[in-house]
Write a protein that holds these residues in place. Structure first.
Motif, mmCIF file in Angstrom:
data_model
loop_
_atom_site.group_PDB
_atom_site.id
_atom_site.type_symbol
_atom_site.label_atom_id
_atom_site.label_comp_id
_atom_site.label_asym_id
_atom_site.label_seq_id
_atom_site.Cartn_x
_atom_site.Cartn_y
_atom_site.Cartn_z
ATOM 1 N N GLU A 192 -2.675 4.681 -2.268
ATOM 2 C CA GLU A 192 -2.405 4.045 -3.557
ATOM 3 C C GLU A 192 -2.372 2.530 -3.415
ATOM 4 O OE1 GLU A 192 0.103 5.430 -7.421
ATOM 5 O OE2 GLU A 192 0.981 5.780 -5.449
ATOM 6 N N HIS A 193 -3.029 1.852 -4.352
ATOM 7 C CA HIS A 193 -3.080 0.385 -4.479
ATOM 8 C C HIS A 193 -4.017 -0.301 -3.486
ATOM 9 C CE1 HIS A 193 0.102 0.995 -7.262
ATOM 10 N NE2 HIS A 193 1.066 1.126 -6.375
ATOM 11 N N GLU A 194 -4.737 0.459 -2.666
ATOM 12 C CA GLU A 194 -5.630 -0.222 -1.727
ATOM 13 C C GLU A 194 -7.042 -0.378 -2.309
ATOM 14 O OE1 GLU A 194 -6.558 1.518 2.097
ATOM 15 O OE2 GLU A 194 -6.861 3.511 1.244
ATOM 16 N N VAL A 195 -7.817 -1.285 -1.679
ATOM 17 C CA VAL A 195 -9.252 -1.364 -1.924
ATOM 18 C C VAL A 195 -9.913 -0.695 -0.724
ATOM 19 C CG1 VAL A 195 -11.250 -2.875 -2.243
ATOM 20 C CG2 VAL A 195 -9.038 -3.520 -3.232
ATOM 21 N N ARG A 196 -10.553 0.436 -0.974
ATOM 22 C CA ARG A 196 -11.142 1.254 0.081
ATOM 23 C C ARG A 196 -12.665 1.190 -0.060
ATOM 24 N NH1 ARG A 196 -11.397 3.837 4.942
ATOM 25 N NH2 ARG A 196 -10.266 5.834 5.035
ATOM 26 N N ALA A 197 -13.352 0.635 0.911
ATOM 27 C CA ALA A 197 -14.802 0.497 0.833
ATOM 28 C C ALA A 197 -15.495 1.639 1.551
ATOM 29 C CB ALA A 197 -15.238 -0.838 1.425
ATOM 30 N N ILE A 198 -16.638 2.070 0.986
ATOM 31 C CA ILE A 198 -17.542 3.006 1.653
ATOM 32 C C ILE A 198 -18.847 2.255 1.873
ATOM 33 C CG2 ILE A 198 -18.741 5.217 1.527
ATOM 34 C CD1 ILE A 198 -16.669 6.142 -0.518
ATOM 35 N N ILE A 199 -19.238 2.101 3.135
ATOM 36 C CA ILE A 199 -20.451 1.347 3.432
ATOM 37 C C ILE A 199 -21.403 2.187 4.279
ATOM 38 C CG2 ILE A 199 -19.181 -0.843 3.317
ATOM 39 C CD1 ILE A 199 -19.459 -1.015 6.405
ATOM 40 N N GLY A 200 -22.618 1.694 4.416
ATOM 41 C CA GLY A 200 -23.617 2.373 5.232
ATOM 42 C C GLY A 200 -25.002 1.954 4.798
ATOM 43 N N PRO A 201 -25.990 2.138 5.658
ATOM 44 C CA PRO A 201 -27.367 1.798 5.302
ATOM 45 C C PRO A 201 -27.850 2.615 4.100
ATOM 46 C CG PRO A 201 -27.151 2.269 7.663
ATOM 47 C CD PRO A 201 -25.877 2.700 7.016
ATOM 48 N N ASN A 202 -28.986 2.235 3.526
ATOM 49 C CA ASN A 202 -29.577 3.011 2.437
ATOM 50 C C ASN A 202 -29.781 4.456 2.869
ATOM 51 O OD1 ASN A 202 -29.773 0.984 0.503
ATOM 52 N ND2 ASN A 202 -31.714 0.250 1.315
ATOM 53 N N GLY A 203 -29.466 5.397 1.963
ATOM 54 C CA GLY A 203 -29.643 6.807 2.276
ATOM 55 C C GLY A 203 -28.539 7.407 3.124
ATOM 56 N N ALA A 204 -27.429 6.663 3.278
ATOM 57 C CA ALA A 204 -26.335 7.147 4.136
ATOM 58 C C ALA A 204 -25.493 8.227 3.463
ATOM 59 C CB ALA A 204 -25.437 5.976 4.546
ATOM 60 N N ILE B 60 0.855 -1.187 0.000
ATOM 61 C CA ILE B 60 0.000 0.000 0.000
ATOM 62 C C ILE B 60 0.887 1.231 0.000
ATOM 63 C CG2 ILE B 60 -1.819 1.255 1.228
ATOM 64 C CD1 ILE B 60 -2.782 -1.426 0.235
ATOM 65 N N GLY B 61 0.569 2.193 -0.880
ATOM 66 C CA GLY B 61 1.423 3.368 -1.033
ATOM 67 C C GLY B 61 0.957 4.558 -0.205
ATOM 68 N N GLU B 62 1.383 5.727 -0.662
ATOM 69 C CA GLU B 62 1.021 6.983 0.012
ATOM 70 C C GLU B 62 -0.424 7.356 -0.319
ATOM 71 O OE1 GLU B 62 3.129 8.698 2.108
ATOM 72 O OE2 GLU B 62 4.338 6.891 1.867
ATOM 73 N N VAL B 63 -0.933 8.370 0.366
ATOM 74 C CA VAL B 63 -2.293 8.856 0.104
ATOM 75 C C VAL B 63 -2.349 9.413 -1.320
ATOM 76 C CG1 VAL B 63 -4.019 10.599 0.715
ATOM 77 C CG2 VAL B 63 -2.829 9.329 2.523
ATOM 78 N N ILE B 64 -3.302 8.906 -2.112
ATOM 79 C CA ILE B 64 -3.485 9.372 -3.494
ATOM 80 C C ILE B 64 -4.702 10.288 -3.601
ATOM 81 C CG2 ILE B 64 -4.833 7.303 -4.161
ATOM 82 C CD1 ILE B 64 -3.605 7.457 -6.923
ATOM 83 N N LEU B 65 -5.687 10.076 -2.699
ATOM 84 C CA LEU B 65 -6.923 10.834 -2.718
ATOM 85 C C LEU B 65 -7.280 11.206 -1.280
ATOM 86 C CD1 LEU B 65 -9.469 11.704 -4.466
ATOM 87 C CD2 LEU B 65 -10.450 9.502 -3.814
ATOM 88 N N MET C 156 -21.926 -7.211 3.174
ATOM 89 C CA MET C 156 -20.867 -7.071 4.180
ATOM 90 C C MET C 156 -19.818 -8.171 4.072
ATOM 91 S SD MET C 156 -21.085 -4.367 5.923
ATOM 92 C CE MET C 156 -21.493 -3.697 4.327
ATOM 93 N N GLY C 157 -20.249 -9.370 3.691
ATOM 94 C CA GLY C 157 -19.281 -10.463 3.529
ATOM 95 C C GLY C 157 -18.244 -10.117 2.470
ATOM 96 N N VAL C 158 -18.704 -9.580 1.359
ATOM 97 C CA VAL C 158 -17.807 -9.174 0.272
ATOM 98 C C VAL C 158 -16.877 -8.068 0.748
ATOM 99 C CG1 VAL C 158 -17.735 -7.975 -1.960
ATOM 100 C CG2 VAL C 158 -19.324 -9.875 -1.622
ATOM 101 N N VAL C 159 -17.445 -7.043 1.391
ATOM 102 C CA VAL C 159 -16.653 -5.895 1.849
ATOM 103 C C VAL C 159 -15.541 -6.353 2.788
ATOM 104 C CG1 VAL C 159 -16.719 -3.825 3.306
ATOM 105 C CG2 VAL C 159 -18.447 -4.158 1.536
ATOM 106 N N MET C 160 -15.892 -7.197 3.748
ATOM 107 C CA MET C 160 -14.897 -7.628 4.729
ATOM 108 C C MET C 160 -13.826 -8.520 4.099
ATOM 109 S SD MET C 160 -15.733 -5.973 7.342
ATOM 110 C CE MET C 160 -17.122 -5.001 7.910
ATOM 111 N N ASP C 161 -14.187 -9.230 3.043
ATOM 112 C CA ASP C 161 -13.233 -10.129 2.385
ATOM 113 C C ASP C 161 -12.223 -9.390 1.509
ATOM 114 O OD1 ASP C 161 -14.160 -12.431 3.515
ATOM 115 O OD2 ASP C 161 -15.332 -13.082 1.785
ATOM 116 N N ILE C 162 -12.671 -8.349 0.792
ATOM 117 C CA ILE C 162 -11.791 -7.790 -0.241
ATOM 118 C C ILE C 162 -11.218 -6.411 0.094
ATOM 119 C CG2 ILE C 162 -13.058 -9.101 -2.004
ATOM 120 C CD1 ILE C 162 -14.201 -6.486 -3.064
ATOM 121 N N SER C 163 -11.691 -5.770 1.166
ATOM 122 C CA SER C 163 -11.256 -4.395 1.448
ATOM 123 C C SER C 163 -10.029 -4.350 2.347
ATOM 124 C CB SER C 163 -12.384 -3.612 2.133
ATOM 125 O OG SER C 163 -13.542 -3.642 1.349
ATOM 126 N N ASP C 164 -9.199 -3.341 2.133
ATOM 127 C CA ASP C 164 -8.082 -3.060 3.038
ATOM 128 C C ASP C 164 -8.537 -2.161 4.179
ATOM 129 O OD1 ASP C 164 -5.868 -4.380 1.558
ATOM 130 O OD2 ASP C 164 -6.456 -2.943 0.006
#
Length: 265
Positions: free
Chosen positions: A35-47, A6-11, A223-231
């Motif tokens: 850089e190079h990470e998988v960053r997830a944004i999660i939350g209930p509907n309308g979040a 994982i690199g430096e902050v890109i965004l 959530m299963g997918v998010v927890m499996d593939i996110s950094d």
């Protein structure tokens, strides 16, 4: 997970607030993407998850805050600027050209890379091998590599509207990859998919991240997918940030548990 670096902050998203009339969609949201990470944004509907992506890729102009991409800070960018800087986006609701083939849909993602002007493409050399023809051949070769990568070779010439939903989602991913993005924004890439299709899409997302080194920002409800593939995972609820950290940290965050399960303490 691979042992990727994982690199430096890109965004870097700082203090973003967005409202429509009297409705606050986002309130003082800050987080970064490395850089190079998988960053997830999660939350209930309308979040506010899709609104956040719309701020990042220039669809919405936030009332407050700034977004820094590769050291350049912007209050607001337009969508073309964002694309030219190397950010691509897929949408929750497919925006494919249903009557066009898989190959031609993915080719539309190469528009920004085309150097020959519209005139030279319109008035082609009748004997072939003009600049526009050579360029299109090179662009098609690139697109064919994406088609191979996404394992949709048998459907190259099929109109997209005739494909099952899961394959249409793969074509949408291919069109975004055709832009050769440094950062790929995925808005619910697995919505409406069955278990097998989700497994395939998860594999492709990890392969894009691993083999191309593409940084990925992902909105996903599973959530299963998010927890499996996110950094790392950032959690929104009613337009506010309530959690941010590794999947394990977020999983054990009481505010997150309360937002998802309605648990009162």
């Amino acid at each position: 997970m691979s042992t990727k670096k994982i690199g430096e902050v890109i965004l870097d998203v700082q203090n973003i607030s967005l409202g429509f009339g009297g409705v606050k969609a986002l309130t003082d949201i800050s987080f970064n993407v490395r850089e190079h990470e998988v960053r997830a944004i999660i939350g209930p509907n309308g979040a506010g998850k899709s609104s956040m992506l719309n701020c990042i890729n220039g669809v919405y102009a936030p009332q407050q805050g700034s977004i820094t991409f590769r050291g350049q800070t912007f209050k607001h960018m337009n969508s073309r600027q964002v694309a030219e800087m190397g950010v691509a986006r897929t949408f929750q609701n497919l925006a494919l050209f249903k009557g066009m083939s898989v190959l031609d849909n993915i080719m539309t993602g190469r528009n920004l890379k085309m150097k020959s002007g519209l005139l030279s493409q319109a008035f082609r050399n009748p004997f072939g091998w003009g600049g526009a023809e050579k360029e299109e051949i090179a662009q098609r070769e690139f697109v064919e590599q994406i088609i191979d990568f996404l394992e949709i070779q048998p459907h190259r010439k099929t109109p997209v509207g005739q494909l099952p939903y899961g394959l249409q989602k793969r074509v949408d991913l291919g069109r975004a990859l055709a832009m050769e993005p440094q950062v790929l924004l995925l808005d619910e890439p697995m919505a409406g998919m069955n278990v097998e299709e989700k497994q395939d899409m998860s594999r492709f997302i990890l392969d894009v991240n691993d083999e191309f080194g593409t940084t990925i920002v992902l909105i996903e409800h599973d959530m299963g997918v998010v927890m499996d593939i996110s950094d790392r995972v950032v959690v929104l609820d009613y337009g506010k940030k309530i959690g941010d950290g590794t999947p394990d940290e977020v999983r054990n965050n009481e505010d997150v548990i309360r937002a998802y399960l309605g648990v009162e303490h």
